[in-house]
Scaffold this motif. Sequence first.
Motif, short mmCIF file in Angstrom:
data_model
loop_
_atom_site.label_atom_id
_atom_site.label_comp_id
_atom_site.label_asym_id
_atom_site.label_seq_id
_atom_site.Cartn_x
_atom_site.Cartn_y
_atom_site.Cartn_z
N GLU A 18 12.35 3.78 -0.24
CA GLU A 18 11.74 3.11 -1.38
C GLU A 18 12.56 1.92 -1.85
O GLU A 18 12.01 0.87 -2.24
CB GLU A 18 11.56 4.12 -2.52
CG GLU A 18 10.83 3.57 -3.74
CD GLU A 18 10.64 4.62 -4.81
OE1 GLU A 18 10.14 4.26 -5.89
OE2 GLU A 18 10.98 5.80 -4.56
N GLN A 19 13.87 2.03 -1.79
CA GLN A 19 14.74 0.95 -2.28
C GLN A 19 14.58 -0.31 -1.42
O GLN A 19 14.48 -1.43 -1.95
CB GLN A 19 16.19 1.42 -2.27
CG GLN A 19 17.17 0.39 -2.85
CD GLN A 19 18.59 0.91 -2.89
OE1 GLN A 19 18.85 2.06 -2.52
NE2 GLN A 19 19.51 0.07 -3.35
N ARG A 20 14.56 -0.15 -0.09
CA ARG A 20 14.42 -1.30 0.79
C ARG A 20 13.04 -1.93 0.64
O ARG A 20 12.91 -3.17 0.66
CB ARG A 20 14.65 -0.85 2.25
CG ARG A 20 14.42 -1.93 3.30
CD ARG A 20 15.30 -3.14 3.10
NE ARG A 20 15.08 -4.15 4.11
CZ ARG A 20 15.44 -5.42 4.02
NH1 ARG A 20 16.06 -5.84 2.90
NH2 ARG A 20 15.22 -6.28 4.99
N VAL A 21 12.00 -1.11 0.47
CA VAL A 21 10.65 -1.65 0.29
C VAL A 21 10.58 -2.50 -0.96
O VAL A 21 10.02 -3.61 -0.97
CB VAL A 21 9.62 -0.51 0.24
CG1 VAL A 21 8.24 -1.05 -0.14
CG2 VAL A 21 9.54 0.21 1.59
N HIS A 22 11.17 -2.01 -2.07
CA HIS A 22 11.21 -2.80 -3.31
C HIS A 22 11.96 -4.11 -3.11
O HIS A 22 11.53 -5.17 -3.61
CB HIS A 22 11.88 -1.99 -4.43
CG HIS A 22 10.93 -1.08 -5.15
ND1 HIS A 22 9.92 -1.56 -5.97
CD2 HIS A 22 10.85 0.28 -5.19
CE1 HIS A 22 9.25 -0.55 -6.48
NE2 HIS A 22 9.79 0.60 -6.03
N ALA A 23 13.07 -4.07 -2.37
CA ALA A 23 13.88 -5.27 -2.15
C ALA A 23 13.09 -6.33 -1.38
O ALA A 23 13.15 -7.52 -1.70
CB ALA A 23 15.15 -4.90 -1.41
N ILE A 24 12.33 -5.90 -0.38
CA ILE A 24 11.56 -6.85 0.43
C ILE A 24 10.43 -7.46 -0.39
O ILE A 24 10.22 -8.68 -0.39
CB ILE A 24 11.01 -6.17 1.69
CG1 ILE A 24 12.16 -5.76 2.63
CG2 ILE A 24 10.04 -7.08 2.43
CD1 ILE A 24 11.70 -4.97 3.84
N LEU A 25 9.70 -6.61 -1.12
CA LEU A 25 8.54 -7.10 -1.87
C LEU A 25 8.95 -7.98 -3.05
O LEU A 25 8.18 -8.87 -3.46
CB LEU A 25 7.71 -5.92 -2.37
CG LEU A 25 6.97 -5.12 -1.27
CD1 LEU A 25 6.27 -3.91 -1.89
CD2 LEU A 25 5.95 -6.00 -0.55
N ASP A 66 0.83 -1.21 0.00
CA ASP A 66 0.00 0.00 0.00
C ASP A 66 0.86 1.25 0.00
O ASP A 66 0.56 2.23 -0.69
CB ASP A 66 -0.92 0.00 1.22
CG ASP A 66 -1.96 -1.11 1.16
OD1 ASP A 66 -2.17 -1.66 0.06
OD2 ASP A 66 -2.54 -1.44 2.22
N TRP A 67 1.93 1.24 0.76
CA TRP A 67 2.81 2.42 0.82
C TRP A 67 3.49 2.65 -0.52
O TRP A 67 3.64 3.81 -0.96
CB TRP A 67 3.86 2.21 1.91
CG TRP A 67 4.80 3.39 2.06
CD1 TRP A 67 4.63 4.45 2.87
CD2 TRP A 67 6.03 3.59 1.36
NE1 TRP A 67 5.67 5.33 2.73
CE2 TRP A 67 6.56 4.83 1.80
CE3 TRP A 67 6.74 2.87 0.40
CZ2 TRP A 67 7.77 5.34 1.32
CZ3 TRP A 67 7.93 3.39 -0.08
CH2 TRP A 67 8.44 4.60 0.37
N LEU A 68 3.90 1.56 -1.16
CA LEU A 68 4.59 1.70 -2.44
C LEU A 68 3.65 2.28 -3.50
O LEU A 68 4.06 3.16 -4.29
CB LEU A 68 5.12 0.33 -2.89
CG LEU A 68 6.09 0.34 -4.08
CD1 LEU A 68 7.32 1.16 -3.77
CD2 LEU A 68 6.48 -1.09 -4.44
#
Length: 748
Positions: free
Chosen positions: A362-369, A201-203
């Motif tokens: 944003e970079q860490r969120v992309h990496a986790i997802l 949702d945040w992304l």
Amino acid sequence: MMNKTLGYVWKFQRIGGLDQVVLANAQDIANLEQLDPKLWVALSCPASGLEFNDKTLSLLDSDKDGRIRIPEVISAVKWLKSRLSKLDSIIEGSDHIPLSIIKSNTDEGLRLQVTAKAILANIEQQDKDTIGIDDLNQSAIINGKNLFNGDGIIPPTDKIDSDLQAFIKDALDVMGGVKDASGLDGINNKIAEAFKQSLQDWLNWNDNVSGTTTPLGDDTAEAWQLVQELKNKINDYFLRTELASYAPQAQSALNVDEKYIVPTDNGLLEDHALAELPLSKVSTKQNLFLTSGLNPIWREKVLRLVDLVKPFMTSPEQLSQTDWQNIQAMLSPYATTIASKPSLIKVDITIPPKVTIDKLGEQRVHAILNSDIFDKFSALAQKDSTTPAASADIADVEKLVLYHKYLYRLLMNFVSFHDFFDLDNRTAAFQAGRLFIDGRCCTLCISVTDIAKHTTLANYSELFLIYCECTRKNPPENGEPEKRTIVAAMTAGDADFLLEGRNGVFIDNSGHDWDAKVVKIITKPISLSQAIWDPYKRIGRFITEQINKWATSKESAMVDSANKAAQSTEPPKFDLAKSMGIFAAIGLALGALGTAIATIASSLFQLHWWQLPFVFLGLFIIISGPSVILAWLKLRQRTIGPLLEASGWAINGKLKINYFLGSQLTSKAKLPKNASRNLIDPMRKKRHNYWVLFLFALIIGIGATAGWLWYSGYFNKVDDVAEKAELSTTTEVAQPNQPTENTPAVTP
């Protein structure tokens, strides 16, 4: 909770003026749902504040509303019936439950048996045929050292891969977590799924923010944040300037009064006080001048905002209301997008989050997802949850052990009040301890949270109640003072020295002693002995008060007379007539008193000896009778119901506290049976009260003489002489013209 008319035969016993059901065997407990709710002593009770196992109360309170009601008690009995082959053992309240009575022919019972054996195997007690709370505690300590302990919670330990550790730490920081069986912070599958959805949702929102028009470029976010912080202060300033233009005479009132900007007693100005003052000096000129006159607390933020939005301002030295409105309108699209920022998915946690998803970046969120970390964690948590002793099954075993030990005692304090009326063995769940005060021990002590609310209803119990504030210090490691409030029922003795402010000692059920101070008393009759002697005590107090008043007035009069005599230059004159009048008045008073005493004594001596006791008995009844009758009526009305209702209980019927029970609830000081006693008081040796002995001997002598004269008939002779004299006088008055021997007869 409808009245059910079924075939089970109940037994009742009359206790405390109320028919209470007898729960003597397993069949009585198993058929409890058939008992009419109107025949239960309690309808509900608080789920806290009782002298009872807190964990068991929490389990019974299934809806977590802070109260335990009849359906929840019946539900607990049914839960036990479906898992135990017989309920006889719960009457004993043993700490350990035999594995043999756990049903093996039902899914619930079989799962409990497997889990119980796994727990015993975990603590190397495979041959043990019972399980108790101590076994569960030992197993929890051992499980704390293992990664897979059956709770489905994974902490970020060194026993897992580094990528899983980093993932769990991020989830803990953003979402919060729960405690593992070992006491470490961790997350479970529910938290992990909520974390995944929140990141997605945040992304999506962040992509919308990136596509939104940002007139200030990278500074848009900072400018918007400053606008949010300064919005109220700047709007307040422009409103004040408009009011000053509308009403110039109010300009001084719209500005800061001098008393608000002078230093405090310590010579310092408080930031929070200055922040409440206007942003700048208010005048009819409506622009906000930026070069001088700004509130020091807000100056830095205002100047930073002006620096960011300078290209959109008419003048860099002042901010007009139009410029301010244009700046907000310019940032409006960005503000709308920011306002649509999604919140975190709600999930049950006990450890609060520390940061927002923005801190991850944003970079860490992309990496986790874009990784398979969620699948790896799910498999790990699933493996933990499917161990032989899973967390849910361990909780059921704990519930079984607790119900086995404590449920029957709850029934004895809910369905009936057997424990309260069992004076020899147990105390009720609402009895908090014992209060020692004024040579007595009160055992009916109940915890109180709000004295003012409690007294309103407790007053109807017709009990003499003492409210005490109790204090004690915790063990030396922290030394923090602990406080609690209790109410104690005084049901024996008298109330002569029970006053607000008196001190006593309260000993709770754990053996801890508290300093108790009486803060409020509800006065009611305590005992018949108090009612018998209370009228005489009141008469004595009245006489004492009158004597004190008389002595005080005479002392004041003497002091005034002495002062007047000292101030007067003329010598005082002796007033013979006045002095004679005083002595005459004293003589008349003593004569009247003596006549009254003589009349009373003469009347008593005219009676036969066997009539005297009846005279004194009649006087005693006249003086003490009304007080005793009123006290007897009120003592019969004593009940514990309102006292418990004031503490949150719902009681069926009227539970009376009769005279015998009252004497047992409060014990008075008395010497042990085999104790020796020396009646010679060494503190009385210095006193030689010979005059007391003389007065006593004089009274005995007068009484003996009067008795002998009475017995010998002396008073009867005196009465005969008096009657003859009276008759002679009456005859002379009736014949005034009768001639005597010295008077010659007159012939017609």
